[in-house]
Design an enzyme around this catalytic site. Sequence first.
Site, PDB file in Angstrom:
ATOM      1  N   SER A 105       0.832  -1.192   0.000  1.00  0.00           N
ATOM      2  CA  SER A 105       0.000   0.000   0.000  1.00  0.00           C
ATOM      3  C   SER A 105       0.872   1.249   0.000  1.00  0.00           C
ATOM      4  O   SER A 105       2.079   1.180   0.224  1.00  0.00           O
ATOM      5  CB  SER A 105      -0.888   0.024   1.249  1.00  0.00           C
ATOM      6  N   LYS A 106       0.211   2.365  -0.246  1.00  0.00           N
ATOM      7  CA  LYS A 106       0.915   3.641  -0.275  1.00  0.00           C
ATOM      8  C   LYS A 106       1.611   3.882   1.074  1.00  0.00           C
ATOM      9  O   LYS A 106       2.712   4.393   1.119  1.00  0.00           O
ATOM     10  CB  LYS A 106      -0.088   4.749  -0.573  1.00  0.00           C
ATOM     11  N   ARG A 107       0.955   3.468   2.126  1.00  0.00           N
ATOM     12  CA  ARG A 107       1.532   3.706   3.460  1.00  0.00           C
ATOM     13  C   ARG A 107       2.853   2.968   3.673  1.00  0.00           C
ATOM     14  O   ARG A 107       3.742   3.464   4.340  1.00  0.00           O
ATOM     15  CB  ARG A 107       0.528   3.372   4.554  1.00  0.00           C
TER      16      ARG A 107
END
Length: 505
Positions: free
Chosen positions: A261-263
Amino acid sequence: MQQVRVRFAPSPTGPLHIGGVRTALYNYLFAKKNKGIFILRIEDTDQTRFVEGAEEYIMESLKWCGMKIDEGIIEGGNYGPYRQSDKKLQYRQYADMLMNNGDAYYAFDTPGKLEELRISAEREGNAFIYNASIRDNMRNSLSMPESKWKELLEKEEPYVIRYKMPLNEDVHCDDMIRGHIVVNTSTLDDKVLIKADGMPTYHLAHLVDDHLMKISHVIRGEEWLPSLPLHFLLYRSFGWEKPLFAHLPLLLKPDGKGKLSKRDGDKMGFPVFPLFWPYGETAKGYREEGYYPEAFVNMLALLGWNPGTEQEIFTMDELINAFSIERVHKSGSRFDPEKAKWFNHHYLQLRSNNELALEFRDYLRAQGYHHDIGDLEAIISLVKERVSFVKDIWRETDFFFKSPDVYDKEVIKKRWKPETPAQLLELKAFLDERDTFTPQITEQAVKGWIEKKEYNTGDVMNAFRLVIVGASRGPHLFDIISFIGKEETLMRIEKGIAVIGNKVQ
Ligand code: GLU
């Protein structure tokens, strides 16, 4: 064999995740390997999720990676429109075809009612499924007499069109990667095909388009695998020939636990998008971080596919040649940011010093430094093997362009003796007398001078490097001072003594 026609069909809901770029890449490789057509179709029937700039971002990303679109919203083609919203309500007639043969029906249940049923089913630990099990108790054209539902239509009561999932049937599906899959319809929903706003859902729109665009192979993300039985049934209801399907494995976090994910990117400092995303909540991109597109593509290709050999380095043409769906993995592929850098390091080494000098010159210009290409080539040849990105050249060579702002404390502690400032001042005077500043001659002269003075070579040379570079790093010191020249060298000695000199007594 039928012509291979594949499509990449993103929804323009934001920047394209690298998982999406990989889906595009596998479609592209498969198309080119089979002398087929690579189509870009924009799936934007959900207008509430549309994001300005996303369409351009998608096209720019594919272009940067070197994937040429054969048919698409800009390129055109014989099977357009290639943007679903441009077809507006044309999908409705296909839903009507299913209504006519009894495979679809009107449903008037309000969102509130459906939510209420979902919550109460979940409270009892069950999933809420709208299908033959409850259909007769709901408000739809199958449970109500014809006069009643026609009246509701006349009164313009909001409705959706749902697919009528057959009762208790085993649906047999084939996937080129997953093999044979059997799912019973009792676990499947009567999926909505037309929403209350008259727009089609993904299930109807993509299937109609795949049919009309004569798509031969649907290569898409694993998240669509659960919908495959529905899609098989829809093809049967329409009486259309099915394409072949391949569902690609997920890209996993570096620790292998869950979807990338982006995180994860933010946390570990690597981008999860191909290009910088400039809108709203901005996001880093591989291009702007200094990756070469060939490194990015090479890395992505191997995240979920292997050539069956030890080979890791592939040009796009080599990938096209080697690619096959059969060698795509079933299980998820763990993303490895270090490996991404490794690929970039490799492709940077393939660049000539001149090419790198041109790239590095732009980098320097942006910081206000202007240098000769010849000089830059010389500097680059000294550090090339140590760098993975053009910006690393700066990290390794900044002292060629500016005097140090800070001086390494450890080196000071170890090498800066009470007699050092006086020795360096003497060295400065000695260098000031010299006419030539070429590396070899200066080195010989300085070493001869140290010997004559009976100074400690290690101490003097390390202190000399410290005032020139600011630390004990860098290439051969005499190469550095030859590049920066006499005046700058003398100035740095003076500055170093002034800044460090009084700190150590
Ligand atoms: N619009 C869908 C998505 O972005 C496409 C899925 C497909 O390729 O069928 O996931």
